[in-house]
Design an enzyme around this catalytic site. Structure first.
Site, PDB file in Angstrom:
ATOM      1  N   TYR A 123      23.207  -1.851  -3.095  1.00 37.67           N
ATOM      2  CA  TYR A 123      24.556  -2.411  -3.526  1.00 37.67           C
ATOM      3  C   TYR A 123      25.868  -1.668  -3.003  1.00 37.67           C
ATOM      4  O   TYR A 123      27.026  -2.188  -2.897  1.00 37.67           O
ATOM      5  CB  TYR A 123      24.670  -2.508  -5.069  1.00 37.67           C
ATOM      6  CG  TYR A 123      24.157  -3.713  -5.477  1.00 37.67           C
ATOM      7  CD1 TYR A 123      24.379  -4.916  -5.280  1.00 37.67           C
ATOM      8  CD2 TYR A 123      22.816  -3.531  -6.302  1.00 37.67           C
ATOM      9  CE1 TYR A 123      23.777  -6.129  -5.652  1.00 37.67           C
ATOM     10  CE2 TYR A 123      22.098  -4.640  -6.671  1.00 37.67           C
ATOM     11  CZ  TYR A 123      22.672  -5.849  -6.584  1.00 37.67           C
ATOM     12  OH  TYR A 123      21.963  -7.042  -6.744  1.00 37.67           O
ATOM     13  N   GLU A 219      -5.538   5.378 -12.520  1.00 35.64           N
ATOM     14  CA  GLU A 219      -4.949   4.208 -11.854  1.00 35.64           C
ATOM     15  C   GLU A 219      -3.704   3.520 -12.453  1.00 35.64           C
ATOM     16  O   GLU A 219      -2.519   3.607 -11.943  1.00 35.64           O
ATOM     17  CB  GLU A 219      -5.580   3.246 -11.088  1.00 35.64           C
ATOM     18  CG  GLU A 219      -4.913   2.247 -10.149  1.00 35.64           C
ATOM     19  CD  GLU A 219      -5.810   1.338  -9.452  1.00 35.64           C
ATOM     20  OE1 GLU A 219      -6.998   1.982  -9.220  1.00 35.64           O
ATOM     21  OE2 GLU A 219      -5.622   0.180  -9.056  1.00 35.64           O
ATOM     22  N   ASP A 271      -9.991   2.347  -9.515  1.00 38.63           N
ATOM     23  CA  ASP A 271     -10.874   1.266  -9.508  1.00 38.63           C
ATOM     24  C   ASP A 271     -11.717   1.253  -8.514  1.00 38.63           C
ATOM     25  O   ASP A 271     -11.564   1.976  -7.117  1.00 38.63           O
ATOM     26  CB  ASP A 271      -9.966   0.109  -9.351  1.00 38.63           C
ATOM     27  CG  ASP A 271      -9.332  -0.407 -10.562  1.00 38.63           C
ATOM     28  OD1 ASP A 271      -9.617   0.148 -11.566  1.00 38.63           O
ATOM     29  OD2 ASP A 271      -8.256  -1.359 -10.678  1.00 38.63           O
TER      30      ASP A 271
END
Lengths: 391, 727
Positions: A123, A219, A271
């Site tokens: 911005y 995770e 995972d």
């Protein structure tokens, strides 16, 4: 210019009263260096312009082609290749302008001693080019990439540019952290934990009372909650961290510092899928796009505890936990198998091959099918004890 | 009628009884009875029954053909007399077509400023089929057979019963003759119903002239293959003519109006600023282009060049173009006594040495032939041997002074007048020969500008300056366009088709004998020699177009590039100021200068071949080629196309035995800068809006594509340069 600037005060900073003085002194030399290199860049442009030469500067190439696998150090490093950023090149003119715009914005931040988020930077430099309908940036992605370019071009860290990313990642455990002068006792963080800030440089974060023996990095937040609720870090005297998927630079810097400065082993519970493997790979050797920061982010000694492809049988899980590998997963797994640091690692080759043979992936949460606290009370302790991990 | 072998035995006549039965009641035809029915078929009668052969097959075409024949005749007459043609074509609708399938009734009036016609010839020219000066000779002219205008009059007579009205003044200041002419179709004889002298004849620029009025049944349409299209194309191929067209939808309002005074000037020969005293009157100094103008009551196709096409010589047949039958007829009918004279005077390009040669070759043991042999001694077999020997002998190509190509500059002037494009190229091939007939092919193309970009290229075909409007696909010209590979020149072209793009392709064949596929003269027959020349002419133009298109693309790219650079320079300058303290305005100016230098090709002025001739700063190469004109975005062409040619009518071709393939009139030096029209006077772009800090941005909208003076925003070029689209 600078009409639309939003100055996001970093939360970490706002909380402490004596900051300004404190913050400025340790960063002073870094700021001087950053400012000088920014000015040098702009000077080059002005000089070329006035002498009729084409303004340009060299940007180290952030691409796979320019990423070298340093085998002896076990990390990914950026090669020597650079590409020229030229104003009078149709494909680069806009980028050239954006680089200077951000340079200007960064200089302003340094001058004011403030930091801005990536979105804030977007911005800050965003406006419509005079006399046109074209905006200086189309979206934040474009802005972020330019900032990364500036990092590598100036050889400055993002922190040194006074830019930070969104906070992501949580930590709890047997350690006290001094964050911008505030002492944070990570043993008393309740159920929420301490949010790992984006900037984890020694100037901002110092460690005190490091009593933990190792770090368990999981995770995502849901798994982290399980461990925190079961006070795993207390029973096993560790620090428990979480990276909400791909860990940010802040999280990785935190892990790296704890590992290097206090010798804490980093053990990952991720995972059993290509994504999990990739997260491990990034923690361990660094990523291609941030290869220039590998030295201060990568932890070659990090270990992969699970979930392992063998766990389906080893833990006697039900069929329901299987998530079939789709084509993209398979392609991705094969790519990861071919990474040089995995390619020569027979254990990893077996691991990924086993996953492919299984034909399905498994999440850490799948262990809940055994028992709600199976992962904290049985799975991790047993594996830790047996040192059954990949590294 | 003689009773010779022309006997026919139509079995249909036989009613039943055998012809030879002496006492049979319904007697079969005998030679006698049949002979009674056999008579000469009048040519007029034949054509009355076969009017489609002449282009009167439907009302719409009949109207067009009538105008066409009259205009062709007028132009031919004017040129032969050395008068710059001024024509007025007026069509009035007397009875509107009651339904789309039924014809209406029209009155067609064609007025020219030609030499007029002497009284005794009027009936023959207008009232008799196959009467004319053109059939028997080998000379380049519009009409060839001499059936056109009389057939039109006959058609009018047949469909409306109204005679053809002819008013002609052949001597300045003398009264005009006014005739009303009907035709006896059975006798091929004109019938004069009114024959008076009158003072009522409009003033023409030459003082003489002819007015023909024909009333007929027809249909007036607009669009393709219309009278308007015909006149437009005629104007393109005949820029030396001024044609005023008053169509039926406008004719009513123009009933009494003569040519308006204000427009009179356009009737005068257009002249270039550089031309000498002859140009005196109007338009001097202005480099404005002559363009077709549409007024409330008329369309004016103004004169764009002030020079008549050179007069062409008549030539004798070339032996290679003569067939055995014709040869035998010629040898039978010749007034020459000896072979040498026969070959010398009836043919071209048969020198005495060749005569001896072929005579020797045609000799037999019993009959020795030489140039001195009397023709009466030459029998049929010997004549045939002579013919074979003649065909086998090596002969020079026929002379080419019989050809008057339109010429590159004149073609450009014509195209410029009739087609609004941005790029024009033209080329004239050297004369060539098909079947012993010399011919010359010319091609011109117009590209870009206001032409529609998504359609097949418009093809306009001409034979001896006459537009061909029908049977495009069977015409050799169209075939040559199809077989030209336009992709090489940046056009897209579907397989086996004409190119697609903002393109007008013009092909002109000039010849003493244009081989048409039919009597209605609508398509040029497909001789290999002709098609090859056409293709080569197209390729010459195409190459120029290709260079231009590629260069233009490059310029467009550069101009877009500059646009991008300029857009960012302001931002960069401001950032630099913030970072280093250097004055933003100074950095801006320095960078802008660089941006301009790096994209200077965008400012370049192109030459005919699309090469750079001048940059914005006035430096650059200058090249000279008359074959191309490039028009700026304001539609103004760089120069008067016929610059330097005197406006005075000239018909002499004294200094040119054979027409040069490319006539390059020496342009006076003064005219040259105008030709190239560097955009110096007017900056090609307004200053862009990316003002440096401190300067107010201008109102220009820089997001719009750069208005390069070579590119129209309506068209887009794909990056590979093969496709044009209308945005």
């Amino acid at each position: 210019m600078a009409k639309k600037t939003t100055r996001n005060k970093p939360a970490s900073k706002a909380s402490s009263a004596p900051t300004p003085a404190k913050r400025e002194s340790p960063w002073a030399h870094r700021d001087a260096k950053t400012g000088a290199s920014l000015q040098k860049l702009a000077d080059g442009v002005v000089k070329s312009a006035l002498s009729g030469r084409e303004p340009k500067f060299d940007v180290p190439t952030r691409a796979a082609s320019n990423t070298k696998w340093n085998k002896s150090r076990g990390i990914l490093q950026m090669g020597p290749a650079t590409s020229s950023r030229e104003l009078f090149n149709l494909g680069q003119a806009r980028n050239f302008m954006q680089t200077l715009l951000h340079g200007q914005g960064i200089q302003a931040l340094i001058a004011e001693g403030k930091t801005s988020s990536l979105r804030g930077m977007f911005y800050k430099s965003l406006h419509t080019i005079q006399g046109t309908k074209e905006k200086t940036f189309d979206d934040q992605t474009e802005s972020d990439k330019v900032l990364e370019d500036i990092e590598v071009t100036l050889g400055a860290l993002r922190e040194e540019l006074h830019v930070f990313a969104k906070k992501r990642g949580t930590m709890v455990g047997n350690i006290t952290v001094i964050d911008s002068g505030d002492e944070i006792n990570c043993r008393r963080m309740g159920s929420g934990g301490y949010a790992i800030p984006s900037i984890c440089e020694p100037e901002v974060i110092q460690f005190k009372d490091v009593g933990a023996d190792f770090i368990l990095h999981v995770e995502k937040d849901t798994v982290w909650q399980r461990f925190n609720e079961d006070r795993f870090w207390e029973t096993h005297n560790c620090i428990l961290t979480e990276g909400s998927g791909q860990p940010t630079r802040g999280v990785r810097r935190m892990l790296h510092r704890l590992h290097k400065e206090h010798g804490l082993p980093v053990i990952c519970l991720l995972d059993c899928d290509p994504w999990g493997h990739y997260i491990y790979s990034v923690i361990k050797q660094g990523s291609i796009s941030l290869a220039f920061e590998s030295e201060r982010l990568a932890i070659p000694e990090a270990r992969f505890l699970g979930i392992r492809a063998k766990d389906y049988e080893a833990c006697d899980l039900s069929d329901d936990v299987q998530i079939v590998l789709n084509d993209r997963d398979i392609d991705r797994a094969k790519q990861i198998m071919a990474y040089p640091w995995f390619k020569e690692d027979r254990a990893w080759q077996r691991e990924i091959k086993k996953m492919l043979d299984n034909g399905f992936k498994m999440e850490v949460e799948s262990l809940i099918t055994k028992d709600i606290s199976y992962v904290t009370e049985t799975y991790v302790p047993e594996r830790l004890k047996a040192k059954d991990w990949l590294s | 009628m003689t009773d010779t072998p022309r006997r026919k035995r139509p079995s249909s006549k036989a009613k039943g009884a055998p012809a030879d039965s002496p006492g049979g009641k319904p007697a079969r035809a005998t030679a006698e009875t049949m002979a009674a029915k056999q008579r000469e078929i009048s040519v007029s009668e034949f054509f009355a029954k076969n009017r489609h052969l002449l282009g009167f097959d439907n009302p719409r075409k009949a109207l067009l053909t009538t105008v066409k024949e009259a205009v062709d005749n007028s132009l031919d007459a004017c040129e032969e007399a050395g008068i710059l043609p001024d024509l007025e074509v007026r069509i009035e609708e007397l009875v509107a077509p009651p339904s789309p399938t039924k014809p209406g009734r029209y009155r067609i009036t064609i007025l020219d400023n030609g030499p007029g016609i002497v009284r005794r010839q009027i009936e023959n020219i207008f009232g008799k089929l196959l009467y004319g000066s053109k059939f028997h000779r080998l000379k380049m002219s519009r009409g060839q057979q001499g059936i056109g205008i009389s057939a039109a009059g006959m058609y009018g007579l047949m469909t409306t019963g109204r005679p053809m009205l002819i008013t002609t003044r052949s001597k300045k200041g003398k009264p005009a003759h006014h005739l009303e002419l009907a035709m006896d179709t059975s006798k091929n004889k004109p019938e004069v119903t009114v024959d008076i002298e009158t003072e009522e004849f409009p003033d023409t620029s030459s003082g003489t002239g002819t007015r023909v009025v024909i009333e007929l049944e027809g249909r007036y349409v607009r669009g393709k293959a219309s009278v308007e299209a015909y006149l437009e194309q005629t104007a393109i191929a005949n820029p030396h003519a001024e044609i005023v067209f008053i169509p039926p939808d406008k004719a009513s309002s123009a009933e009494d109006a003569d040519i308006a005074e204000g427009e009179q000037s356009s009737l005068l020969p257009h002249s270039s600023p550089a031309s000498d005293s002859a140009s005196s009157a109007v338009n001097d100094g202005s480099a404005s282009v002559v363009r077709t103008t549409e007024h409330a009551d008329r369309i004016i196709y103004p004169r764009a060049v002030g020079e008549l096409p050179p007069e062409t010589a008549e030539i004798k047949p070339h032996p290679y173009g003569v067939e055995l039958g014709s040869f035998l007829r010629m040898i039978k009918q010749t007034e020459e006594k000896q072979l040498a004279g026969f070959f010398k005077n009836e043919f071209c390009r048969v020198p005495p040495a060749t005569v001896s040669e072929i005579a020797k070759a045609a000799s037999t043991k019993t009959l020795t032939l030489t140039g001195q042999t009397y023709i009466s001694r030459v029998d049929h077999a010997a004549a045939e041997r002579l013919y074979r020997a003649l065909q086998d002998s090596k002969l020079r190509a026929p002379p080419t002074d019989c050809l008057a190509p339109i010429g590159v500059r004149t073609m450009l002037a014509g195209m410029l007048k009739g087609v609004k494009a941005e790029f024009y190229a033209a080329s004239t091939r050297s004369p060539a020969v098909y079947r012993g007939n010399p011919f010359q092919i010319e091609a011109a193309i117009a590209f870009g500008g206001d032409l529609p970009g998504d359609q097949q290229a418009r093809v306009i075909r001409f034979a001896n300056r006459v537009p061909l409007l029908y049977q495009q696909s069977s015409c050799a010209a169209f075939k040559s366009i199809v077989e030209t590979s336009w992709r090489n020149y940046g056009m897209s072209q579907p397989k086996g088709g004409a190119p697609v793009g903002p393109l007008v392709v013009m092909i002109h064949m000039a010849s003493v004998w244009v081989p048409f596929t039919s009597e209605s003269k609508e398509a040029i027959a497909d001789y290999d020699d002709i098609r090859k020349e056409m293709r080569l002419a197209l390729q010459e133009c195409g190459r120029k177009l290709g260079t231009y298109v590629r260069r233009r693309q490059r310029m467009k790219r550069e101009s877009e590039k500059r646009d991008v650079f300029e857009r960012y320079i302001g931002e960069i300058a401001k950032s630099c100021e913030a970072l280093t303290g250097a004055a933003a305005a100074e950095v801006y100016d320095a960078l802008l200068k660089q941006a301009k230098r790096r994209t200077e090709i965008a400012d370049a002025v192109l030459d005919e071949d699309g090469k750079i001739i001048a940059f914005a700063d006035g430096n650059g190469r200058l090249d000279d080629d008359d074959g191309v004109i490039i028009v700026g975005p304001d539609g103004e062409p760089p120069s008067p196309p016929a610059g330097g040619t005197p406006a005075k009518p000239t018909t002499s071709r004294s200094d040119a035995e054979a027409p040069a393939p490319k006539r390059k009139p020496k342009r006076p030096a003064a005219a040259k800068p105008a030709t190239k029209q560097p955009p110096t006077g007017k900056p090609r772009k307004k200053p862009r809006g990316h003002a440096p800090p401190g300067k107010k941005p201008s109102s220009a909208d820089p997001t719009a594509p750069a208005p390069s003076h070579k590119s129209k925003p309506r068209m887009r070029l794909s990056p590979d340069g093969t496709l044009f689209e209308v945005a």
